[in-house]
Design a protein around this motif. Structure first.
Motif, short mmCIF file in Angstrom:
data_model
loop_
_atom_site.label_atom_id
_atom_site.label_comp_id
_atom_site.label_asym_id
_atom_site.label_seq_id
_atom_site.Cartn_x
_atom_site.Cartn_y
_atom_site.Cartn_z
N ALA A 86 0.87 -1.22 0.20
CA ALA A 86 0.20 0.11 -0.24
C ALA A 86 0.78 1.31 -0.15
O ALA A 86 0.55 2.11 -0.55
N ASN A 87 1.92 1.18 0.77
CA ASN A 87 2.86 2.34 0.90
C ASN A 87 3.39 2.59 -0.65
O ASN A 87 3.54 3.75 -1.06
N ALA A 117 2.17 8.97 2.63
CA ALA A 117 2.00 7.86 2.09
C ALA A 117 1.87 6.65 3.10
O ALA A 117 1.12 5.72 3.12
N GLY A 118 2.79 6.91 4.17
CA GLY A 118 2.90 5.76 5.32
C GLY A 118 1.41 5.92 6.10
O GLY A 118 1.06 4.67 6.37
N ALA A 119 0.95 7.03 6.40
CA ALA A 119 -0.12 7.29 7.03
C ALA A 119 -1.41 6.54 6.31
O ALA A 119 -2.26 6.01 6.83
N SER A 120 -1.43 6.70 4.97
CA SER A 120 -2.47 6.12 4.11
C SER A 120 -2.35 4.56 4.04
O SER A 120 -3.20 3.93 4.19
N ALA A 121 -0.96 4.34 4.14
CA ALA A 121 -0.99 2.67 3.98
C ALA A 121 -1.33 2.12 5.57
O ALA A 121 -2.02 1.04 5.48
N GLY A 122 -1.18 2.90 6.56
CA GLY A 122 -1.66 2.67 7.89
C GLY A 122 -3.13 2.57 7.87
O GLY A 122 -3.67 1.51 8.60
N ALA A 123 -3.96 3.39 7.26
CA ALA A 123 -5.24 3.59 7.04
C ALA A 123 -5.95 2.36 6.47
O ALA A 123 -6.68 1.63 6.75
N TRP A 155 1.86 4.69 13.52
CA TRP A 155 2.86 3.78 13.14
C TRP A 155 3.61 4.20 12.11
O TRP A 155 4.82 4.02 11.81
N ASN A 156 2.63 3.93 11.00
CA ASN A 156 3.19 3.84 9.60
C ASN A 156 3.58 5.28 9.05
O ASN A 156 4.69 5.24 8.22
N ALA A 157 3.09 6.38 9.56
CA ALA A 157 3.46 7.47 9.22
C ALA A 157 5.08 7.71 9.79
O ALA A 157 5.81 8.04 9.18
#
Length: 293
Positions: free
Chosen positions: A97-98, A122-128, A186-188
């Motif tokens: 996703a990232n 991108a990291g935050a979106s991947a986390g969502a 966490w992903n962000a």
């Protein structure tokens, strides 16, 4: 601020190189997830810390040594099936996703190269995205671990079927808000930190041994990213309340700020090295896929 032309966790590419299709990214993510679990998950920090606290061992290394000597190597992998079934989908979504959101945001914001704000986004979106997959697995894991309910289920599939049948499909997403924020944060932190750390390390393309330098860079960036991501999201990982931010405030007020970091050491021991292993393996597998494609 340093920039780079590749997706955050991918192998560095030339300017004309195109990202691999999503199926390759997903497969590489899943493989990295399985490998990371085999290496890290069964080196469970909880029993290790319990033994250390009980003063039966002198150090973490001594603990591992005695566990293997007294209980055998297979003790480290007891119950590995459930973690693989529950954790691999999360890790598979994380990187793929990232790597999909990064070029999407570059095009959306007309950015010629990836920047740190875009890496964080991108990291935050991947986390969502990851949280949509994770919540049902987290629910099942909690039900199977809870002593008051574990006897009601014969296993993972039985638990999943019974929850859907008895409580409805929507029950699988109980606690979604708290999980959503935990994974976004966490992903962000993880991917944003990876971008920054990589920009400060030697460029593999100028090294005498590019693959070795790439591995060192990924291991370092992934480790730091795992520590930073865990540090940022640990206060949101308190399971006492259903909603993320109200519980954050309530716990801090009732139990003090330090209560927000209960279990922090155990999480760092798990997710710091784990973050490094994930990134190294994901990058290596993508490299192999890129050569074969």
């Amino acid at each position: 601020m340093a920039t780079q032309t590749a997706n955050v966790p991918a192998i560095e590419k030339s300017k004309n190189a195109k990202p691999l299709p999503f199926r390759y990214q997903f497969a590489a993510s899943a493989f990295a997830g399985i490998f990371e679990i085999l290496v890290m998950c069964e080196f469970n920090t909880k029993p290790i810390l319990m033994r250390l606290i009980a003063k039966n061992v002198e150090s973490v290394l001594d603990c591992f040594r005695k566990m293997i000597r007294n209980e055998g190597v297979l003790r480290l992998y007891r119950g590995i099936t459930a973690p693989i079934l529950m954790e691999v989908p999360k890790r598979a979504i994380k990187f793929s996703a990232n790597d999909s959101f990064a070029p999407l945001y570059q095009n959306l914001f007309s950015a010629p190269t990836l920047t740190q704000p875009l890496a964080i986004l991108a990291g935050a979106s991947a986390g969502a995205t990851e949280s949509l997959v994770v919540v049902p697995f987290e629910l099942v894991k909690i039900r199977l671990q809870d002593k008051t309910s574990t006897s009601s289920y014969t296993g993972l599939v039985d638990c999943l079927v019974k929850v859907i049948h008895q409580e409805g499909p929507s029950a699988l997403y109980n606690g979604f808000e708290a999980t959503l924020w935990r994974h976004i944060v966490w992903n962000a932190g993880y991917f944003g930190c990876i971008f920054q750390v990589r920009s400060k390390l030697p460029n593999p393309s100028t090294s005498l041994n590019p693959r070795k330098q790439k591995t060192v860079n990924d291991l370092s960036a992934g480790f730091v990213g795992g520590v930073v991501g865990t540090t940022l999201n640990t206060p949101l990982d308190v399971q006492k309340y259903a909603s993320a931010f109200p519980k954050f405030v309530v716990v801090a007020r009732e139990e003090g700020f330090r209560a927000l970091y209960k279990g922090y050491l155990a999480k760092i021991l798990r997710f710091g090295p784990g973050g490094g292993v994930l990134l190294v393996v994901y990058s290596a597998v993508l490299y192999v896929f890129g050569k074969a494609a």
